[in-house]
Design a protein around this motif. Structure first.
Motif, mmCIF file in Angstrom:
data_model
loop_
_atom_site.group_PDB
_atom_site.id
_atom_site.type_symbol
_atom_site.label_atom_id
_atom_site.label_comp_id
_atom_site.label_asym_id
_atom_site.label_seq_id
_atom_site.Cartn_x
_atom_site.Cartn_y
_atom_site.Cartn_z
ATOM 1 N N HIS A 141 0.764 -41.373 -1.419
ATOM 2 C CA HIS A 141 1.081 -41.598 -2.832
ATOM 3 C C HIS A 141 1.666 -43.001 -3.014
ATOM 4 O O HIS A 141 1.305 -43.732 -3.952
ATOM 5 N N THR A 142 2.543 -43.392 -2.104
ATOM 6 C CA THR A 142 3.122 -44.739 -2.164
ATOM 7 C C THR A 142 2.055 -45.804 -1.973
ATOM 8 O O THR A 142 2.045 -46.833 -2.652
ATOM 9 N N SER A 171 0.084 -46.103 -5.297
ATOM 10 C CA SER A 171 0.817 -46.284 -6.549
ATOM 11 C C SER A 171 1.688 -47.535 -6.568
ATOM 12 O O SER A 171 1.928 -48.108 -7.631
ATOM 13 N N ASP A 172 2.152 -47.971 -5.396
ATOM 14 C CA ASP A 172 3.064 -49.115 -5.330
ATOM 15 C C ASP A 172 2.307 -50.345 -4.837
ATOM 16 O O ASP A 172 2.026 -50.481 -3.644
ATOM 17 N N TYR A 185 -1.988 -37.494 -8.814
ATOM 18 C CA TYR A 185 -1.606 -38.866 -9.140
ATOM 19 C C TYR A 185 -2.108 -39.143 -10.546
ATOM 20 O O TYR A 185 -3.301 -39.016 -10.828
ATOM 21 N N LYS A 186 -1.175 -39.471 -11.426
ATOM 22 C CA LYS A 186 -1.475 -39.608 -12.854
ATOM 23 C C LYS A 186 -2.072 -38.295 -13.357
ATOM 24 O O LYS A 186 -1.453 -37.252 -13.171
ATOM 25 N N ARG A 216 -5.702 -48.241 -1.110
ATOM 26 C CA ARG A 216 -5.682 -48.541 -2.537
ATOM 27 C C ARG A 216 -7.086 -48.881 -3.033
ATOM 28 O O ARG A 216 -7.515 -48.425 -4.102
ATOM 29 N N TYR A 221 -9.144 -45.731 -3.237
ATOM 30 C CA TYR A 221 -8.795 -44.991 -4.458
ATOM 31 C C TYR A 221 -9.468 -45.630 -5.670
ATOM 32 O O TYR A 221 -10.002 -44.932 -6.546
#
Length: 519
Positions: free
Chosen positions: A259-260, A263-264, A323-324, A371, A374
């Motif tokens: 998730h990190t 998202s980050d 996620y979202k 990332r 995704y």
């Protein structure tokens, strides 16, 4: 604690024959019993035990329930118990109150000691003797006693192939939706899914967040148990408010790391890689990312966590999380025993039956592309859904070129990016009725093969060559530069995306003059 007339008579019927005049109240209105003798007047709403042979109708008008010992026809708030003596019935009633008082005391002590919801259910199962489950409205199973036969063991209901179909059916069940905000106990019956069960919704800020369920194998449940379930639900609610509910789903380490990673945007990928290595997801492994677009029903019924658990169960080496507004799945293909084809096969029916949409990334090596993977899967889902809304699954490889075209035309329309002299061919065709544009397109599609192109145009080769020279003259090129050929082919695709109005001759565009007869 007080008991209901219906429950008390049910308990007594286990020892003696009990007759009543119609249904009794299921509300807990009765305290411990009062013995009546001739001439006694009962306390208002009291539980009275009286010998037969007297007219107790006046007493019954004031009492909550009058139990006459012996034979006779009960009327109103009376019941007849065929027992050896009044004392025997009185003692049996005291034993019933002792049992339920002991249960309530045990529940209270359990809460004072901070014991778990599981303990509350186990204490209650000893009294009620029926399967008990506390389930979140996201179908997470918080605690369960003998709930295995209903697929309600601890964990996540719907997380296995045996129970996911039931969850999907419940999601579409109007009756299940209708009871979501009910207060107090209620019945829910659905033969195909859960059978017969008595339930109490547990709310937070006015919204149902959990549900206490008591299953029954009988065709019809006894409403006498309703207030007992409400007592138990109040204890469970207290336990939930004091954070004694276990976290379902086990370790969230990999999920948190992934998730990190997506998202980050400032995350340190070296640290992420080291943490994943420590979890067994190594940088030498190959990974696949899948993004699932949730349906309205899943968002409304809070089935997201159940879907994630189900995916992790059917896809080995996978990790799924929200996620979202989507579900993101990463699969370690090196750890998994499944090939890409196996994964697609297993997910296809699931995605279709669950009314979801899925986007697949490419398979990439290592941790530094999570990332981007995704993004690939999200783009595949977005672009693929627009291009083919009836398809359930969209792969990035299938839409990559369309995505390139979309990105190329974000600031300028396609006709302004196309080969300028290619547009002159189009205008010439419109003015003179020629087929120069189609001829060039076929020639490029046939890899500059003149014979094949002439055959597809149904013209002689010499006619085609004459036409090709005219095309080269308009373009100002001999069609030998690979980059220009690529640009022309790309221009055709860009022009296909435009409307006829966009491609019409701009105002003031000069027309051709002194032309020879076109061929």
């Amino acid at each position: 604690m007080k008991l209901s007339p219906a429950l008390l008579c049910r308990e007594l019927s286990k020892l003696y024959p009990v007759s009543t005049d119609g249904p009794l109240s299921v509300d807990p209105i009765l305290a411990r019993p009062q013995l009546l003798e001739r001439g006694d007047s009962p306390v208002d709403g009291a539980l009275c035990v009286a010998p037969s042979g007297e007219d107790w109708s006046a007493a019954a008008d004031r009492a909550g329930l009058v139990l006459t010992v012996g034979s006779g026809t009960p009327q109103g708030r009376q019941a007849t118990v065929e027992a050896p003596s009044t004392a025997a019935v009185y003692n049996a009633i005291q034993a019933v109150f002792d049992r339920y008082d002991g249960w309530y005391s045990d529940l209270t002590d359990s809460r004072l000691q901070g014991q778990s919801i599981q303990t509350l259910l186990e204490l209650s199962h000893n009294l009620l003797g029926k399967p008990l489950v506390v389930i979140g409205m996201d179908f997470s199973v918080i605690a369960s006693v003998e709930g295995e036969s209903h697929g309600m063991a601890r964990g996540m209901f719907g997380a296995t192939e045996d129970t996911y179909d039931v969850l999907t059916t419940l999601k579409h069940n109007g009756k299940y939706e209708a009871v979501r905000q009910l207060d107090g106990w209620f019945y829910f019956y659905s033969e195909e899914e859960m059978g017969s069960c008595m339930c109490v919704n547990i709310k937070k800020y006015g919204q149902t967040t959990y549900r206490l369920i008591m299953f029954d194998t009988e065709e019809q449940q006894d409403p006498a148990y309703g207030f007992l379930l409400e007592h138990l639900a109040a204890m469970v609610e207290h336990a939930l408010l004091h954070n004694t509910a276990p976290v379902s789903g086990g370790s969230h380490t990999i999920r948190t790391i992934l998730h990190t990673a997506i998202s980050d945007r400032t995350a340190d990928y070296v640290t992420i890689s080291q943490r994943l290595d420590g979890c067994g997801w190594h940088s030498s492994h190959e990974y696949l990312c899948i993004v699932l677009q949730l349906s309205y029903l899943d968002q409304k019924n809070l089935t997201i966590h159940a879907i994630c658990s189900y995916i992790e169960n059917i896809l080995s080496g996978s990790c799924a999380f929200q996620y979202k507004d989507d579900i993101v799945v990463f699969v370690d293909l090196t750890l998994s025993s499944m090939s890409q084809m196996d994964i697609s096969s297993r997910l296809s029916c699931f995605v279709r039956d669950s009314l979801l949409k899925a986007g697949y990334s490419r398979v990439l090596l290592g941790h530094f592309n999570f990332r981007r993977q995704y993004d690939q899967a999200s783009i595949a889902l977005e672009v693929g859904t627009r291009r083919n809304p009836s398809f359930w699954i969209h792969r990035f490889n299938d839409i990559a070129f369309d995505y390139i075209l979309e990105q190329a035309t974000r600031k300028l329309p396609g006709y302004m990016l196309s080969h300028e002299r290619l547009l002159r061919l189009r205008y010439s065709d419109e003015e003179n009725g020629t087929e120069y544009l189609r001829t060039l397109r076929l020639y490029l599609d046939n890899h500059l093969n003149a014979v094949q192109t002439a055959r597809e145009l149904f013209i002689h080769r010499s006619t085609f060559l004459y036409r090709l020279e005219r095309i080269k003259a308009v373009l100002g090129t001999d069609l030998t530069d690979p980059d220009e050929i690529l640009y022309l082919m790309l221009s055709f695709r860009l022009m296909e995306r435009e409307t006829p109005a966009d491609l019409s001759r701009p105002a003031g565009q000069p027309s051709s003059q002194n032309r020879k007869q076109p061929v």
